[in-house]
Design a protein around this motif. Structure first.
Motif, PDB file in Angstrom:
ATOM      1  N   HIS A 129     -43.516  21.596  21.074  1.00  0.00           N
ATOM      2  CA  HIS A 129     -44.287  22.120  19.952  1.00  0.00           C
ATOM      3  C   HIS A 129     -43.427  23.036  19.085  1.00  0.00           C
ATOM      4  CE1 HIS A 129     -48.655  21.373  21.477  1.00  0.00           C
ATOM      5  NE2 HIS A 129     -47.868  20.324  21.674  1.00  0.00           N
ATOM      6  N   GLY A 130     -42.543  23.802  19.721  1.00  0.00           N
ATOM      7  CA  GLY A 130     -41.651  24.674  18.959  1.00  0.00           C
ATOM      8  C   GLY A 130     -40.721  23.879  18.065  1.00  0.00           C
ATOM      9  N   LEU A 131     -40.178  22.781  18.587  1.00  0.00           N
ATOM     10  CA  LEU A 131     -39.309  21.927  17.772  1.00  0.00           C
ATOM     11  C   LEU A 131     -40.094  21.306  16.618  1.00  0.00           C
ATOM     12  CD1 LEU A 131     -37.262  20.149  20.598  1.00  0.00           C
ATOM     13  CD2 LEU A 131     -36.488  21.979  19.082  1.00  0.00           C
ATOM     14  N   GLY A 132     -41.344  20.922  16.891  1.00  0.00           N
ATOM     15  CA  GLY A 132     -42.175  20.375  15.824  1.00  0.00           C
ATOM     16  C   GLY A 132     -42.466  21.398  14.745  1.00  0.00           C
ATOM     17  N   LEU A 133     -42.759  22.632  15.148  1.00  0.00           N
ATOM     18  CA  LEU A 133     -43.010  23.692  14.171  1.00  0.00           C
ATOM     19  C   LEU A 133     -41.756  23.998  13.361  1.00  0.00           C
ATOM     20  CD1 LEU A 133     -45.177  26.067  16.394  1.00  0.00           C
ATOM     21  CD2 LEU A 133     -45.941  24.924  14.308  1.00  0.00           C
ATOM     22  N   ALA A 134     -40.589  23.951  14.020  1.00  0.00           N
ATOM     23  CA  ALA A 134     -39.335  24.186  13.307  1.00  0.00           C
ATOM     24  C   ALA A 134     -39.118  23.141  12.224  1.00  0.00           C
ATOM     25  CB  ALA A 134     -38.167  24.185  14.289  1.00  0.00           C
ATOM     26  N   ALA A 135     -39.393  21.876  12.550  1.00  0.00           N
ATOM     27  CA  ALA A 135     -39.245  20.815  11.557  1.00  0.00           C
ATOM     28  C   ALA A 135     -40.266  20.958  10.436  1.00  0.00           C
ATOM     29  CB  ALA A 135     -39.390  19.451  12.237  1.00  0.00           C
ATOM     30  N   LEU A 136     -41.500  21.310  10.807  1.00  0.00           N
ATOM     31  CA  LEU A 136     -42.569  21.451   9.819  1.00  0.00           C
ATOM     32  C   LEU A 136     -42.263  22.541   8.807  1.00  0.00           C
ATOM     33  CD1 LEU A 136     -45.478  20.727   8.912  1.00  0.00           C
ATOM     34  CD2 LEU A 136     -46.291  22.477  10.510  1.00  0.00           C
ATOM     35  N   ILE A 137     -41.649  23.633   9.256  1.00  0.00           N
ATOM     36  CA  ILE A 137     -41.347  24.759   8.373  1.00  0.00           C
ATOM     37  C   ILE A 137     -39.952  24.643   7.773  1.00  0.00           C
ATOM     38  CG2 ILE A 137     -41.002  27.263   8.281  1.00  0.00           C
ATOM     39  CD1 ILE A 137     -43.920  26.418   8.486  1.00  0.00           C
ATOM     40  N   GLY A 138     -38.976  24.262   8.591  1.00  0.00           N
ATOM     41  CA  GLY A 138     -37.588  24.333   8.162  1.00  0.00           C
ATOM     42  C   GLY A 138     -37.221  23.369   7.058  1.00  0.00           C
ATOM     43  N   ILE A 139     -37.634  22.118   7.163  1.00  0.00           N
ATOM     44  CA  ILE A 139     -37.226  21.122   6.165  1.00  0.00           C
ATOM     45  C   ILE A 139     -37.871  21.385   4.802  1.00  0.00           C
ATOM     46  CG2 ILE A 139     -37.230  18.665   5.605  1.00  0.00           C
ATOM     47  CD1 ILE A 139     -37.079  18.134   8.654  1.00  0.00           C
ATOM     48  N   PRO A 140     -39.210  21.535   4.724  1.00  0.00           N
ATOM     49  CA  PRO A 140     -39.786  21.896   3.414  1.00  0.00           C
ATOM     50  C   PRO A 140     -39.327  23.276   2.941  1.00  0.00           C
ATOM     51  CG  PRO A 140     -41.480  21.077   4.924  1.00  0.00           C
ATOM     52  CD  PRO A 140     -40.258  21.337   5.743  1.00  0.00           C
ATOM     53  N   GLY A 141     -39.066  24.174   3.898  1.00  0.00           N
ATOM     54  CA  GLY A 141     -38.635  25.514   3.522  1.00  0.00           C
ATOM     55  C   GLY A 141     -37.315  25.509   2.784  1.00  0.00           C
ATOM     56  N   LEU A 142     -36.387  24.653   3.199  1.00  0.00           N
ATOM     57  CA  LEU A 142     -35.110  24.550   2.492  1.00  0.00           C
ATOM     58  C   LEU A 142     -35.316  24.054   1.068  1.00  0.00           C
ATOM     59  CD1 LEU A 142     -32.036  24.623   2.390  1.00  0.00           C
ATOM     60  CD2 LEU A 142     -32.018  22.331   3.422  1.00  0.00           C
ATOM     61  N   ALA A 143     -36.170  23.041   0.915  1.00  0.00           N
ATOM     62  CA  ALA A 143     -36.455  22.523  -0.430  1.00  0.00           C
ATOM     63  C   ALA A 143     -37.126  23.595  -1.287  1.00  0.00           C
ATOM     64  CB  ALA A 143     -37.337  21.284  -0.325  1.00  0.00           C
ATOM     65  N   PHE A 144     -38.039  24.368  -0.675  1.00  0.00           N
ATOM     66  CA  PHE A 144     -38.732  25.421  -1.419  1.00  0.00           C
ATOM     67  C   PHE A 144     -37.743  26.503  -1.857  1.00  0.00           C
ATOM     68  CE2 PHE A 144     -41.205  29.406  -1.585  1.00  0.00           C
ATOM     69  CZ  PHE A 144     -42.174  29.040  -2.503  1.00  0.00           C
ATOM     70  N   TYR A 145     -36.817  26.863  -0.972  1.00  0.00           N
ATOM     71  CA  TYR A 145     -35.800  27.868  -1.324  1.00  0.00           C
ATOM     72  C   TYR A 145     -34.946  27.390  -2.497  1.00  0.00           C
ATOM     73  CZ  TYR A 145     -31.098  29.793  -1.252  1.00  0.00           C
ATOM     74  OH  TYR A 145     -29.890  30.312  -1.627  1.00  0.00           O
ATOM     75  N   LEU A 146     -34.475  26.144  -2.426  1.00  0.00           N
ATOM     76  CA  LEU A 146     -33.638  25.620  -3.505  1.00  0.00           C
ATOM     77  C   LEU A 146     -34.414  25.566  -4.823  1.00  0.00           C
ATOM     78  CD1 LEU A 146     -31.834  22.731  -1.585  1.00  0.00           C
ATOM     79  CD2 LEU A 146     -30.871  24.949  -2.260  1.00  0.00           C
ATOM     80  N   GLY A 147     -35.709  25.220  -4.743  1.00  0.00           N
ATOM     81  CA  GLY A 147     -36.519  25.170  -5.947  1.00  0.00           C
ATOM     82  C   GLY A 147     -36.743  26.538  -6.562  1.00  0.00           C
ATOM     83  N   THR A 148     -37.085  27.535  -5.746  1.00  0.00           N
ATOM     84  CA  THR A 148     -37.334  28.880  -6.280  1.00  0.00           C
ATOM     85  C   THR A 148     -36.050  29.525  -6.790  1.00  0.00           C
ATOM     86  OG1 THR A 148     -37.157  29.791  -4.028  1.00  0.00           O
ATOM     87  CG2 THR A 148     -39.364  29.285  -4.844  1.00  0.00           C
ATOM     88  N   ARG A 149     -34.926  29.190  -6.175  1.00  0.00           N
ATOM     89  CA  ARG A 149     -33.648  29.697  -6.672  1.00  0.00           C
ATOM     90  C   ARG A 149     -33.308  29.045  -8.003  1.00  0.00           C
ATOM     91  NH1 ARG A 149     -28.293  27.806  -5.595  1.00  0.00           N
ATOM     92  NH2 ARG A 149     -26.705  29.395  -6.057  1.00  0.00           N
ATOM     93  N   ALA A 150     -33.631  27.756  -8.144  1.00  0.00           N
ATOM     94  CA  ALA A 150     -33.332  27.048  -9.387  1.00  0.00           C
ATOM     95  C   ALA A 150     -34.121  27.605 -10.565  1.00  0.00           C
ATOM     96  CB  ALA A 150     -33.600  25.557  -9.211  1.00  0.00           C
ATOM     97  N   ILE A 151     -35.361  28.039 -10.327  1.00  0.00           N
ATOM     98  CA  ILE A 151     -36.168  28.556 -11.434  1.00  0.00           C
ATOM     99  C   ILE A 151     -35.992  30.067 -11.605  1.00  0.00           C
ATOM    100  CG2 ILE A 151     -37.865  26.717 -11.182  1.00  0.00           C
ATOM    101  CD1 ILE A 151     -39.715  28.667  -9.792  1.00  0.00           C
ATOM    102  N   GLY A 152     -35.137  30.660 -10.776  1.00  0.00           N
ATOM    103  CA  GLY A 152     -34.730  32.045 -11.013  1.00  0.00           C
ATOM    104  C   GLY A 152     -35.573  33.121 -10.378  1.00  0.00           C
ATOM    105  N   ILE A 153     -36.414  32.794  -9.389  1.00  0.00           N
ATOM    106  CA  ILE A 153     -37.254  33.825  -8.781  1.00  0.00           C
ATOM    107  C   ILE A 153     -36.791  34.197  -7.378  1.00  0.00           C
ATOM    108  CG2 ILE A 153     -39.254  33.152 -10.144  1.00  0.00           C
ATOM    109  CD1 ILE A 153     -40.424  31.876  -7.606  1.00  0.00           C
TER     110      ILE A 153
END
Length: 274
Positions: A129-153
């Motif tokens: 379950h921990g590995l599943g939670l890591a995948a659930l948060i980590g992969i979209p989280g990286l995309a979210f970080y790159l997106g928020t950095r791209a728009i300057g926030i």
């Protein structure tokens, strides 16, 4: 499904507060719990949240936009290598002691640690379950970080600025373990248990926990704040439904290990890494 019957997902969005632990009704005991919460979080992650807010305000007052500023998570703490290694270990020890404080206060309050999911009855399932939670948060989280950095926030976050030393990977793994232990124990297991004892609803306590988690990531920018609120909502609700805290510790540790060690090993090979 009969009209008026709850949907299968209603338990996730409107969970019933469990009967154990019981709500504290004695006014003196309730005040003691509130004082305890204030002391614990003033000394630990609540203070980190305030520091992060002040750091973000300082960044906003600078002429450069946020995405042109950088912040490092793991940084050198001494000029001499072995002294730096020793100081890194003391930071890990501090994180471990914060989590241990939450565990002790729960246990000292008469709540069995198995009630918050810190037992050894389901190691395999907790790991999966921990590995599943890591995948659930980590992969979209990286995309979210790159997106928020791209728009300057969001700032440019550097997971590790440590020099190449024989102990670097070891320290980064220990730092990830310390972060996951301290955060999941205090922000989920300890805080949500105490709020249950104060009679808070599951949704209100979940929101408080998630906002606290986001607050001490404000130093990364608004993206770090919002992203960690989402993580807090998912992790907190998982715990409220399962009472399995080890899975959260594992999931959080995996995310941080991949980010810290992966960045240190790949930053010279991938041009898009800061």
């Amino acid at each position: 499904m009969p009209t008026g019957s709850p949907s299968p997902s209603s338990g996730w969005f409107r969970p019933r507060r469990p009967d154990d632990p019981a709500v504290i009704t004695d006014p003196a005991e309730r005040r003691a719990v509130v004082v305890e919460l204030l002391i614990v979080f003033t000394a630990t992650l609540g203070l980190s949240g305030l520091r992060s807010l002040l750091s973000l305000l300082d960044r906003l007052l600078r002429p450069e936009p946020l995405n042109e500023q950088a912040v490092a998570i793991n940084v050198p703490q001494a000029a001499l290598g072995l002294l730096d290694f020793a100081r890194q270990l003391t930071s890990v020890l501090q994180l471990l002691s914060w989590g241990a404080l939450g565990v002790y206060l729960i246990w000292r309050g008469g709540i069995a640690l198995r009630r918050i999911g810190l037992d050894r009855t389901r190691p395999g399932r907790d790991l999966l379950h921990g590995l599943g939670l890591a995948a659930l948060i980590g992969i979209p989280g990286l995309a979210f970080y790159l997106g928020t950095r791209a728009i300057g926030i969001n700032l440019t976050v550097v997971p590790s600025a440590l020099d190449e030393q024989w102990w670097r990977s070891l320290v980064l793994v220990l730092s990830a373990l310390g972060n996951s232990w301290a955060e999941e124990i205090l922000v989920v297991g300890y805080l949500l248990t105490r709020l249950r004892q104060l009679g808070w609803s599951e949704n209100a306590s979940l929101l408080a926990s998630a906002v606290l988690r986001g607050s001490y990531h404000l130093y990364q920018g608004f993206g770090g704040f919002l992203g960690n609120i989402v993580m807090g909502l998912i992790y907190g609700r998982y715990w409220q439904r399962t009472n399995r805290l080890w899975a959260l510790v594992v999931g959080h540790a995996v995310i941080d290990i991949v980010a810290f060690v992966g960045y240190a090993l790949l930053r010279d090979s991938l041009s898009w890494l800061p």
